[in-house]
Scaffold this active site. Structure first.
Site, PDB file in Angstrom:
ATOM      1  N   TYR A 413       1.240  -1.021  -0.508  1.00  0.00           N
ATOM      2  CA  TYR A 413      -0.186   0.069  -0.331  1.00  0.00           C
ATOM      3  C   TYR A 413       0.556   0.999  -0.103  1.00  0.00           C
ATOM      4  O   TYR A 413       0.835   2.149  -0.901  1.00  0.00           O
ATOM      5  CB  TYR A 413      -0.800  -0.019   0.927  1.00  0.00           C
ATOM      6  CG  TYR A 413      -1.790  -0.908   0.796  1.00  0.00           C
ATOM      7  CD1 TYR A 413      -2.721  -1.043   0.251  1.00  0.00           C
ATOM      8  CD2 TYR A 413      -1.856  -2.002   2.226  1.00  0.00           C
ATOM      9  CE1 TYR A 413      -3.974  -1.832   0.195  1.00  0.00           C
ATOM     10  CE2 TYR A 413      -3.541  -2.664   2.538  1.00  0.00           C
ATOM     11  CZ  TYR A 413      -4.067  -2.970   1.445  1.00  0.00           C
ATOM     12  OH  TYR A 413      -4.759  -4.122   1.221  1.00  0.00           O
ATOM     13  N   LYS A 422      -1.999  10.737  -9.000  1.00  0.00           N
ATOM     14  CA  LYS A 422      -2.566   9.617  -9.146  1.00  0.00           C
ATOM     15  C   LYS A 422      -3.752  10.657  -8.075  1.00  0.00           C
ATOM     16  O   LYS A 422      -4.851  10.588  -8.413  1.00  0.00           O
ATOM     17  CB  LYS A 422      -2.748   8.787  -9.029  1.00  0.00           C
ATOM     18  CG  LYS A 422      -4.109   7.840  -8.616  1.00  0.00           C
ATOM     19  CD  LYS A 422      -3.628   5.950  -8.263  1.00  0.00           C
ATOM     20  CE  LYS A 422      -2.754   6.081  -7.365  1.00  0.00           C
ATOM     21  NZ  LYS A 422      -2.879   4.510  -6.504  1.00  0.00           N
ATOM     22  N   TYR A 423      -3.383  10.771  -6.740  1.00  0.00           N
ATOM     23  CA  TYR A 423      -4.452  11.144  -5.527  1.00  0.00           C
ATOM     24  C   TYR A 423      -4.626  12.095  -6.070  1.00  0.00           C
ATOM     25  O   TYR A 423      -5.857  12.774  -5.242  1.00  0.00           O
ATOM     26  CB  TYR A 423      -3.648  11.101  -4.621  1.00  0.00           C
ATOM     27  CG  TYR A 423      -3.636   9.220  -4.128  1.00  0.00           C
ATOM     28  CD1 TYR A 423      -4.042   8.122  -3.929  1.00  0.00           C
ATOM     29  CD2 TYR A 423      -2.219   8.717  -3.726  1.00  0.00           C
ATOM     30  CE1 TYR A 423      -4.701   7.373  -3.874  1.00  0.00           C
ATOM     31  CE2 TYR A 423      -2.203   7.081  -3.661  1.00  0.00           C
ATOM     32  CZ  TYR A 423      -3.594   6.499  -3.992  1.00  0.00           C
ATOM     33  OH  TYR A 423      -3.131   5.012  -3.409  1.00  0.00           O
ATOM     34  N   GLU A 483     -13.140  -2.425   3.704  1.00  0.00           N
ATOM     35  CA  GLU A 483     -12.165  -2.955   3.301  1.00  0.00           C
ATOM     36  C   GLU A 483     -12.510  -4.463   3.914  1.00  0.00           C
ATOM     37  O   GLU A 483     -13.042  -4.695   4.869  1.00  0.00           O
ATOM     38  CB  GLU A 483     -11.083  -2.299   4.119  1.00  0.00           C
ATOM     39  CG  GLU A 483      -9.238  -2.700   3.484  1.00  0.00           C
ATOM     40  CD  GLU A 483      -8.877  -2.809   2.389  1.00  0.00           C
ATOM     41  OE1 GLU A 483      -8.671  -3.909   2.307  1.00  0.00           O
ATOM     42  OE2 GLU A 483      -9.135  -2.013   1.516  1.00  0.00           O
ATOM     43  N   GLU A 538      -9.954   2.613  -6.845  1.00  0.00           N
ATOM     44  CA  GLU A 538      -8.881   2.937  -7.170  1.00  0.00           C
ATOM     45  C   GLU A 538      -8.430   1.223  -7.467  1.00  0.00           C
ATOM     46  O   GLU A 538      -7.776   0.876  -7.076  1.00  0.00           O
ATOM     47  CB  GLU A 538      -7.681   3.571  -6.533  1.00  0.00           C
ATOM     48  CG  GLU A 538      -7.503   2.736  -5.107  1.00  0.00           C
ATOM     49  CD  GLU A 538      -6.172   3.819  -4.544  1.00  0.00           C
ATOM     50  OE1 GLU A 538      -5.220   4.026  -5.032  1.00  0.00           O
ATOM     51  OE2 GLU A 538      -6.121   3.178  -3.177  1.00  0.00           O
ATOM     52  N   GLU A 547      -7.446  -6.200 -13.023  1.00  0.00           N
ATOM     53  CA  GLU A 547      -7.655  -6.376 -12.035  1.00  0.00           C
ATOM     54  C   GLU A 547      -9.182  -6.408 -11.244  1.00  0.00           C
ATOM     55  O   GLU A 547      -9.818  -6.081  -9.892  1.00  0.00           O
ATOM     56  CB  GLU A 547      -6.603  -5.389 -10.939  1.00  0.00           C
ATOM     57  CG  GLU A 547      -5.380  -6.031 -10.720  1.00  0.00           C
ATOM     58  CD  GLU A 547      -4.467  -4.898  -9.709  1.00  0.00           C
ATOM     59  OE1 GLU A 547      -4.580  -4.192  -9.057  1.00  0.00           O
ATOM     60  OE2 GLU A 547      -3.084  -4.834 -10.703  1.00  0.00           O
TER      61      GLU A 547
END
Length: 793
Positions: A413, A422-423, A483, A538, A547
């Site tokens: 992570y 990206k963020y 999560e 994401e 994925e």
């Protein structure tokens, strides 16, 4: 997947260093320790050495001359391939008079040069046989002495020339045998970038003894790819052995970029520079053209950057007298104080000599060396993205993640979170979505509050960005963090306490099993669940969907508010192109004995040493789109999925798999694309990329404006410059596919599913036109499949 943390990159301004070697083609004996030390003091990092000397050469030439004369008397011209080899000469073993190379402490730092006068390509069987014997004899002896790498002179002729096919086959077979003979050695094949017209052959070959040999006529037409063709033939016969590398000779006139790119993808170890490629500048000093400089700068960006071998460019160490023994510097007068001045005397002498004759001589002797060191300092400084940390990921194969089947570690992570670009894009997308929600006055699923759910929160970077977007827009939000990883769940709870001030509701769940935000839970009514206004995730992989982002978002879509619910990202497309990556192919091939599925695996890899074999032509881009996924999917599609799962629909293909319910059929895909290749070449697989629209403006005045991320090589710089979260994906072919010039490569690709897993299948076919309306297939790959390593749902 992602590369390293930006904070660990070396400072901007770091430049690759040159590793410089010195080669003197007239050198027939190894250097003395004193001569070697002199070169090291001049700044060289390594030197070359011959294995044998002129005495050996004379003996071999005499042997060949004698046997050719005997053949002539018998009426045999030596070219017959069916004649018995019983009468062919056998090379006697080496004697002390044949070589000056012996085992010493320094010998393993040398690069050995095989005798350049052998001709493994000769159509005369006597000459080719003796050449092969010389090669093996010198390899054996160099190996005994401790030499670790050897340069073999390249083929004297290419396959496109008369007799070249037979000669090149002989040469390749000899190199394949050499790899077996020198099982611990590294071999470099000395190849010109192309056969440059007017290039002078400096060495008299054994073939010059053959009176029947026909002198080659130099063609007025230059085929740039014959030299590369020969190299491709050699390494193919040698099965892409990783101990076989290239010593590439730079030409006087640089060729077009397409050939430079082709060699860039090859396993280069040396760039050899001769005096002919240098020109004099206004001050009379040697220099290289801008094209030569740029090529060297480009090649130095490789992780395994090639070393520069200066051939016949000095300095001349023959003036340093040789002692009777290698390690005996007999030309030093040990009684003279001049040989060993004190430090102060030495410094004073240097200051006084300034422009003296000695200094001038040294400068002239080292003019080429000085220029190369100056050139080293002129390299464009690498950015932090190209620093040692990211460079180490070049062409390094990584197995794709199984995010649904595996729980990631914190370090993984952390690597993802090292990408600020990206963020930043995600935060911009959230900001735009909240701002426009407010401007459009859209209803919310909870009174006065926009409900945001972050699906697959990991360690929470998207949660942080969503909260920051809410603060910047002044929109009240309710944030849910989902999560499934129990370890990351603990971390999220801590983040909520320490960083988010308890503003987030953390839920441990697989997103596909979540029923929505809990509104109330009483004994009378039971739990009541609400809806989500903005769903953020994401889940994208290197190919966009690899994925299982489509499957994951399908499973949670039922919690989205209709009709105003927003998915970030809203869509993503997969893109691919046929590429040549010989180093990656060799790497995968070496893994097969212990990893049988190596060629079935779509590898995540920072593609760098590659050649895009296709050209841009109207209607056929170099990189083409495979397919697209859009979220949320239509409601009728969701109803169809549920009907199939419940048995309400009989049958269902399940992609290509009969017997499955077919509940995931809507996520299977197929495409067929045509790529145009103007020049001949070879491909080793497909390079894959993706683009994603995170959010598209819903305001009429800003219609068409998007917040995007991309790994597409031609578009990443203006969509998400410097984003490093995703490396490309590589779909390998089990065997390299060679194709002629003016070929159309047709690529068929499938995304397959059987409701429990997802995999890819790919096929490449080469077609060439025989007339205005007739095409024939000239090559085809096997149908490749990743089913054995499929991504589990």
């Amino acid at each position: 997947m992602a590369s390293g943390d930006a904070a660990s990159f070396t400072p901007q301004g770091h430049m690759p260093s040159f590793q410089l070697g010195q080669h003197d083609s007239k050198r027939t004996v190894p250097l003395t320790d004193l001569q070697y030390g002199h070169l090291l003091n001049q700044g060289f990092n390594f030197v070359t050495t011959p294995i044998t000397n002129d005495h050996f050469r004379s003996r071999v030439f005499g042997l060949v001359r004698e046997h050719l004369a005997a053949l002539k008397r018998s009426g045999d011209d030596g070219t017959s391939t069916t004649t018995s080899s019983a009468g062919e000469p056998i090379l006697p073993p080496l004697t002390p008079e044949d070589t000056s190379l012996y085992p010493t402490p320094a010998v393993n730092t040398y690069t050995g040069f095989i005798s350049p006068w052998i001709d493994l390509c000769s159509p005369n069987r006597i000459i080719s046989s003796i050449s092969r014997q010389v090669l093996n004899l010198e390899i054996n002896y160099a190996n005994f002495c401790g030499v670790r790498s050897l340069v073999i002179p390249g083929p004297a002729r290419d396959a496109s020339r008369d007799g070249g096919n037979q000669g090149l086959a002989q040469y390749s077979r000899a190199v394949q045998e050499a790899l077996t003979v020198g099982s611990r050695l590294t071999f470099l094949i000395q190849m010109p970038m192309y056969r440059e017209p007017g290039a002078v052959k400096q060495v008299e070959l054994l073939s010059s003894l053959d009176s029947q040999a026909v002198a080659e006529e130099e063609s007025n037409e230059v085929d740039l790819f014959t030299s590369w063709d020969s190299w491709n033939h050699i390494r193919s016969i040698c099965d892409y052995d990783m101990r076989l590398l290239v010593a590439l000779k730079l030409p006087k006139v640089m060729p077009e970029k397409i050939l430079q790119n082709r060699w860039f993808s090859e396993p280069l170890h040396y760039l050899t520079l001769g005096p002919e490629i240098f020109q004099s500048n206004k001050a009379g000093y040697p220099s290289l053209s801008k094209h030569h400089q740029q090529l060297i700068f480009d090649y130095m960006r490789l992780k395994a950057a090639p070393w520069l071998l200066l051939c016949d460019l000095g300095p001349d160490v023959s003036k340093i007298r040789r002692g009777s023994d290698w390690s005996s510097p007999s030309n030093i007068d040990t009684d003279s104080c001049d040989q060993f001045p004190s430090l102060s005397e030495s410094q004073s002498s240097e200051v006084k000599s300034g422009s003296s004759t000695t200094a001038a001589t040294t400068t002239a002797d080292n003019a080429y060396m000085s220029y190369i060191r100056w050139l080293e300092s002129q390299q464009p400084p690498v950015s932090y993205l190209e620093s040692n940390t990211l460079t180490s990921f070049q062409d390094w194969l990584q197995s794709p993640l199984q995010p649904l089947a595996d729980n990631l570690e914190s370090a993984t992570y952390e690597v993802f979170e090292g990408d600020p670009v990206k963020y930043e894009q995600y935060e911009i997308a959230c900001t735009e979505a909240l701002s426009e929600w407010k401007q459009l006055g859209k209803p919310t699923s909870k009174e006065g509050v926009v409900v945001i759910a972050v699906a697959g929160s990991g360690r929470g970077p998207l949660v942080t960005r969503a909260l920051q977007a809410a603060e910047s827009t002044g929109v009240r939000v309710e944030v849910w963090a989902l999560e499934k990883n129990p370890n990351a769940y603990v971390y999220l709870l801590r983040q909520n306490e320490t960083a988010w001030g308890g503003r987030v509701t953390v839920v441990k769940t697989d997103m596909r099993a979540w029923k929505g935000p809990l509104i109330s839970d009483s004994a009378e009514t039971g739990p009541v669940y609400g809806k989500v206004d903005i769903l953020v995730s994401e889940l994208l992989g290197s190919f966009g969907d690899n994925e299982l982002s489509p499957e994951c978002l399908d499973g949670i879509q039922h919690v989205m508010a209709r009709p105003h619910g927003i998915s970030i990202p809203s869509s993503y497309t997969a893109h691919f192109s046929p590429i040549s990556t010989p180093k990656l192919y060799a790497d995968i091939l070496s893994r097969v004995p212990v990893e049988p599925t190596a060629f079935d695996t779509p590898w995540v890899v920072r593609l760098f040493a590659l050649d895009f074999v296709a050209q841009k032509v109207p209607g056929h881009p170099r990189i083409q789109q495979a397919w697209e996924f859009v979220h949320p999917i239509p409601e009728e599609t969701l109803r169809s999925i549920e009907a199939r799962r419940s048995g309400g629909v009989v049958g269902g293909g399940g992609g290509s798999m009969a017997g499955a319910a077919g509940a995931n059929d809507h996520n299977s895909r197929f495409c067929r694309s045509t790529f145009v290749c103007r020049t001949r070449g070879v491909i080793h697989g497909l390079g894959g990329y993706f683009e994603s629209t995170l959010y598209e403006s819903q305001l009429e005045e800003h219609k068409g404006e998007k917040v995007e991320i991309s790994t597409h090589p031609e578009r990443i710089d203006y969509k998400s410059k410097d984003m490093i979260s995703w490396f490309p994906i590589f779909f390998p072919l089990k065997k390299p596919l060679y194709f002629p010039a003016d070929t159309e490569l047709e690529v068929s690709m499938w995304r397959q599913t059987d409701d429990t897993k997802v995999w890819y299948e790919w096929l490449v076919e080469a077609w060439t036109w025989m007339g205005p309306s007739t095409r024939i297939k000239v090559a085809s790959s096997e149908l490749c499949s990743s089913r054995k390593v499929a991504c589990l749902m």
